[in-house]
Design an enzyme around this catalytic site. Structure first.
Site, short mmCIF file in Angstrom:
data_model
loop_
_atom_site.label_atom_id
_atom_site.label_comp_id
_atom_site.label_asym_id
_atom_site.label_seq_id
_atom_site.Cartn_x
_atom_site.Cartn_y
_atom_site.Cartn_z
N CYS A 2 -52.49 -26.13 -16.83
CA CYS A 2 -52.36 -27.55 -17.18
C CYS A 2 -52.85 -27.77 -18.61
O CYS A 2 -53.82 -27.17 -19.04
CB CYS A 2 -53.12 -28.48 -16.25
SG CYS A 2 -52.61 -28.37 -14.54
N ARG A 27 -49.38 -23.58 -20.91
CA ARG A 27 -50.44 -23.68 -19.91
C ARG A 27 -49.93 -24.15 -18.54
O ARG A 27 -50.66 -24.13 -17.56
CB ARG A 27 -51.52 -24.66 -20.38
CG ARG A 27 -52.15 -24.30 -21.70
CD ARG A 27 -53.19 -25.32 -22.07
NE ARG A 27 -54.26 -25.33 -21.11
CZ ARG A 27 -55.31 -24.53 -21.13
NH1 ARG A 27 -55.43 -23.63 -22.08
NH2 ARG A 27 -56.24 -24.61 -20.21
N TRP A 74 -49.37 -27.37 -14.11
CA TRP A 74 -49.13 -26.16 -13.31
C TRP A 74 -49.69 -26.52 -11.93
O TRP A 74 -50.90 -26.67 -11.77
CB TRP A 74 -49.87 -24.97 -13.90
CG TRP A 74 -49.63 -23.69 -13.19
CD1 TRP A 74 -48.59 -22.82 -13.39
CD2 TRP A 74 -50.44 -23.10 -12.16
NE1 TRP A 74 -48.71 -21.74 -12.55
CE2 TRP A 74 -49.83 -21.88 -11.78
CE3 TRP A 74 -51.61 -23.48 -11.52
CZ2 TRP A 74 -50.36 -21.04 -10.80
CZ3 TRP A 74 -52.14 -22.65 -10.53
CH2 TRP A 74 -51.51 -21.45 -10.19
N ASN A 100 -57.31 -31.13 -15.68
CA ASN A 100 -57.01 -29.70 -15.60
C ASN A 100 -58.12 -29.08 -14.76
O ASN A 100 -59.30 -29.28 -15.05
CB ASN A 100 -57.01 -29.12 -17.02
CG ASN A 100 -56.94 -27.60 -17.02
OD1 ASN A 100 -56.47 -26.99 -16.07
ND2 ASN A 100 -57.41 -27.00 -18.10
N GLY A 101 -57.76 -28.36 -13.70
CA GLY A 101 -58.78 -27.73 -12.86
C GLY A 101 -58.53 -28.04 -11.39
O GLY A 101 -57.42 -28.43 -11.01
N GLU A 480 -49.37 -1.60 -16.44
CA GLU A 480 -49.14 -2.74 -17.32
C GLU A 480 -47.63 -2.97 -17.53
O GLU A 480 -47.16 -4.10 -17.49
CB GLU A 480 -49.87 -2.52 -18.66
CG GLU A 480 -49.55 -3.50 -19.75
CD GLU A 480 -49.81 -4.97 -19.40
OE1 GLU A 480 -50.42 -5.25 -18.35
OE2 GLU A 480 -49.35 -5.82 -20.17
N LYS A 484 -45.58 -6.37 -16.55
CA LYS A 484 -44.81 -7.09 -17.57
C LYS A 484 -43.40 -7.35 -17.08
O LYS A 484 -42.88 -8.45 -17.19
CB LYS A 484 -44.80 -6.24 -18.85
CG LYS A 484 -44.77 -6.99 -20.13
CD LYS A 484 -46.13 -7.36 -20.66
CE LYS A 484 -46.95 -8.13 -19.69
NZ LYS A 484 -48.32 -8.29 -20.06
N GLU A 487 -43.29 -9.99 -14.13
CA GLU A 487 -43.60 -11.39 -14.40
C GLU A 487 -42.52 -12.10 -15.18
O GLU A 487 -42.36 -13.31 -15.02
CB GLU A 487 -44.99 -11.55 -15.05
CG GLU A 487 -45.10 -11.32 -16.52
CD GLU A 487 -46.51 -11.65 -17.05
OE1 GLU A 487 -47.02 -10.82 -17.81
OE2 GLU A 487 -47.06 -12.71 -16.74
N HIS A 503 -46.28 11.55 -1.56
CA HIS A 503 -47.06 11.18 -0.38
C HIS A 503 -46.51 9.92 0.29
O HIS A 503 -47.20 9.29 1.10
CB HIS A 503 -48.53 10.99 -0.77
CG HIS A 503 -49.14 12.26 -1.28
ND1 HIS A 503 -49.39 13.34 -0.46
CD2 HIS A 503 -49.48 12.64 -2.54
CE1 HIS A 503 -49.91 14.32 -1.19
NE2 HIS A 503 -49.96 13.92 -2.46
N LYS A 602 -50.17 -19.62 -18.79
CA LYS A 602 -50.84 -18.69 -19.68
C LYS A 602 -52.33 -18.54 -19.33
O LYS A 602 -52.87 -17.45 -19.31
CB LYS A 602 -50.69 -19.18 -21.12
CG LYS A 602 -51.35 -18.30 -22.17
CD LYS A 602 -50.61 -17.01 -22.30
CE LYS A 602 -51.21 -16.08 -23.34
NZ LYS A 602 -50.71 -14.71 -23.16
O1 M6R Z 1 -56.63 -14.86 -20.53
P1 M6R Z 1 -56.87 -13.63 -19.68
O2 M6R Z 1 -56.73 -12.38 -20.46
O3 M6R Z 1 -58.17 -13.68 -18.94
O4 M6R Z 1 -55.72 -13.66 -18.61
C1 M6R Z 1 -55.69 -12.73 -17.57
C2 M6R Z 1 -54.36 -12.70 -16.89
O5 M6R Z 1 -54.08 -13.95 -16.30
C3 M6R Z 1 -53.22 -12.36 -17.85
O6 M6R Z 1 -53.45 -11.16 -18.50
C4 M6R Z 1 -51.88 -12.27 -17.09
O7 M6R Z 1 -51.91 -11.19 -16.22
C5 M6R Z 1 -50.73 -12.17 -18.09
N1 M6R Z 1 -49.78 -13.23 -17.86
C6 M6R Z 1 -49.98 -10.92 -18.00
O8 M6R Z 1 -48.99 -10.83 -18.97
#
Ligand code: M6R
Length: 607
Positions: A2, A27, A74, A100-101, A480, A484, A487, A503, A602
């Site tokens: 948010c 956000r 969000w 926000n929260g 990773e 990527k 998502e 396995h 984000k």
């Molecule tokens: O701001 P942060 O690094 O703490 O965020 C952690 C994760 O939410 C963030 O890395 C998320 O996994 C990304 N969207 C991945 O690309």
């Protein structure tokens, strides 16, 4: 999670709110709304969908006035819909709130307020705040907000506007980021700096439990009891260009291409005469010698950086390291004491799970070192030591340059500890530094091979499943790469330790299933190659990624990409780049919104 913007000043607020929300859409982007004090009183417009939907609605019927608040959402409580969008108002529509929260005790408060006759329109927790403030209002909005926040538990960044007091805007922060922008005859609130950077560089970063009352002419900071808080403004030293696309189609692509610069910026000030210097780490040599274990705690991509960090620190210092997902850390009853160094990693520095884990670690007596990209973030302020990654603002939801800058931070920290402990000789330290200094140029050479990745992305774009495999550090990197891809492309993928396939998972490898195989660890190359041959024998279509000179790879796979040779420990800083590009191009080929993938945001400021 948010985004909030607020304005009070001499200009028309609608445009400032909308343009500010555009900068915060990363956000949250499932709905948006604004409330403006107009000549007809407080008026609200809000709409489900991207900000553009709200903008369209405002085109024919603008809200005109010089004080207002805005929100991009969000969803947590209640699905995305017009009615669940913020701002929320009290029954008389005279008090308006953006939030926000998460309000944890909202059910109890809602029941109380319903019993008093308040009628709720939405399913949100935020609407409780609007009615609660209204219930406590006796002609002074600041006093009412102060009383209301004493009743609510949870996380909140709040902006509140009252029709009866159109000369002030109230902001409160508790576990959700909020900054105050200070201008000339105008002041701002925002969840993040880019929203207001066009108008001012002078900001107050609110701490938890602080309130700001903004008028056109000034800002008063207090604690929640009304006691004065005195603080200097922080001057933002980066400009809007850094937070704009700069000719790239998407922030993600721009940020991938910014990695060579991010490496240099994060590394160069911390290297001097063949040694690492980290003045921001205030640990004495005695303290470092007494560290018995290290816990690395983070979420998502930052957690994956922590997996690399574990190998880096263990290899360079021989101190045992565990890496944990932050949302699990507290609940596994970790063994923490004063000999434990906890390293938290967070791009935003505001991730609720990471903050909660960090607070638990501190409560149990650990020293906490933060690796974060945001100066003044909650993580940065609460940690004992902070290494700031100098990657610049990262806007795309999919993290790229923040991850690689976190790797650089781990290399620097591992070398720094090793220098102090004498666990590696000076020659090895300086050879590693030499190799690190070559990384930016080597990343550029990987980026030059984007065409190979584009071609492979065309083969992958319509599949339902794919696999990533690797051993050792390559296994951490493919985790990773897989995140990527998931998502932003919405294709299901799994990252497997290459030796583990046999396995169980090998059963899923059939004709044409794509496998992305990383084999950059010299000592493991032959073994990974055997695993590649095994998946090939079952019909997989393989993209192999290996070091330049490992010609065997080309003979065993369908497509190959070579990365420049570096030290095995440093390869993640190169090998992740083709995986980032692959996710980008697959997402693009599928017509997805690369920078704003569905269901995500984000900065994840809820647990
Ligand atoms: O701001 P942060 O690094 O703490 O965020 C952690 C994760 O939410 C963030 O890395 C998320 O996994 C990304 N969207 C991945 O690309």
């Amino acid at each position: 999670m948010c985004g909030i913007v607020g304005y009070i000043g001499h200009r028309d607020s609608q445009n400032i709110l909308i343009e500010g929300l555009k900068k915060l859409e990363y956000r949250g982007y499932d709905s948006a709304g604004i409330a403006v004090y107009t000549d007809k009183g407080l008026q609200v417009k809000k709409a489900k969908g991207r900000l553009a939907v709200l903008e369209d609605q405002l085109t024919g019927a603008p809200l005109s006035g010089s004080i207002g608040i805005g929100h991009t959402r969000w969803a947590t409580h209640g699905k995305p819909s017009d009615v669940n969008s913020h701002p929320h108002t009290n029954v008389q529509k005279k008090i308006s709130v953006v939030h926000n929260g998460i309000i944890e005790n909202y059910i109890q408060l809602k029941e109380e307020l319903i019993a008093k006759g308040y009628v709720f329109e939405s399913e949100t927790d935020t609407e409780v705040i609007a009615h609660l403030v209204s219930d406590l209002y006796e002609g002074d909005i600041v006093a009412a907000v102060r009383k209301a926040v004493k009743r609510i538990h949870g996380a909140y960044g709040l902006g509140v506007l009252a029709e009866n007091e159109p000369d002030k805007l109230v902001a409160v922060r508790m576990h959700s980021p909020l900054i105050i922008g200070v201008g000339e005859n105008e002041n701002f609130i925002a969840s993040d700096i880019p929203a207001i950077l066009e108008y001012t560089r002078e900001v107050y970063i609110l701490n938890d439990g602080e309130m700001a009352v903004l008028t056109k002419d000034g800002v008063t900071l207090t604690d929640l009891e009304g006691g004065p808080v005195s603080r200097d403004t922080y001057r933002v030293d980066w400009d809007m260009q850094t937070a704009e696309k700069g000719g790239f189609d998407h922030f993600m692509l721009k940020e991938i291409y910014e990695q060579p610069k991010a490496y240099r910026d994060t590394m160069n000030p911390r290297i001097d005469g063949g040694r690492v210097v980290l003045p921001e780490v205030g640990m004495t040599a005695d303290y470092i010698r007494d560290i018995r274990r290290v816990h690395i705690v983070a979420c998502g991509t930052a957690y994956h950086a922590g997996l690399v960090g574990k190998t880096v620190i263990e290899r360079l210092t021989r101190i045992p390291v565990e890496t944990d997902v932050a949302s699990e850390y507290r609940y596994r009853d970790p063994i923490i004491n004063k000999d434990t160094l906890v390293i938290v990693v967070s791009q935003s520095g505001e991730t609720a799970d990471t903050l909660a884990a960090m607070r638990e670690a501190k409560r149990q007596g650990a020293r906490v070192l933060a690796i974060t990209n945001v100066v003044g973030s909650s993580v940065a302020r609460d940690a004992d030591d902070v290494i700031v990654t100098l990657a610049g603002p990262e806007i795309a939801v999919a993290s790229t340059k923040a991850y690689t800058s976190q790797l650089i931070a781990f290399y620097l920290l591992g070398l720094y500890f090793a220098q102090t402990l004498g666990t590696v000789d000076a020659g090895t330290v300086s050879a590693t530094i030499d190799a690190m200094e070559k990384l930016p140029e080597q990343v550029e050479r990987v980026l030059d091979q984007a065409d190979v990745i584009k071609r492979v992305s065309e083969q992958i774009k319509d599949v339902d499943n794919l696999f990533y495999i690797g051993r050792g550090l390559d296994y951490t990197v493919v985790q990773e790469g897989s995140l990527k891809l998931k998502e932003i492309s919405y294709i299901h993928s799994e990252a497997y330790a290459a030796g583990e396939l046999k396995h169980g998972t090998l059963a899923l490898i059939t004709e044409g299933v794509p496998v992305i195989a990383l084999a950059t660890q010299e000592a493991l190359f032959e073994k990974t190659l055997s695993n590649i041959v095994e998946v090939k024998a079952r019909g997989a279509r393989v993209l192999g990624i290996a070091n330049e000179g490992d010609a065997e790879m080309a003979k065993s796979v369908d497509d190959v990409l070579y990365i420049p040779r570096t030290l095995p420990l440093l390869t993640p800083a190169l090998s992740v780049v083709p995986l980032q590009l692959l996710a980008y191009y697959v997402s693009l080929a599928r017509g997805n919104d690369v920078d704003k993938p569905r269901n995500l945001a984000k900065s994840v400021t809820v647990e």
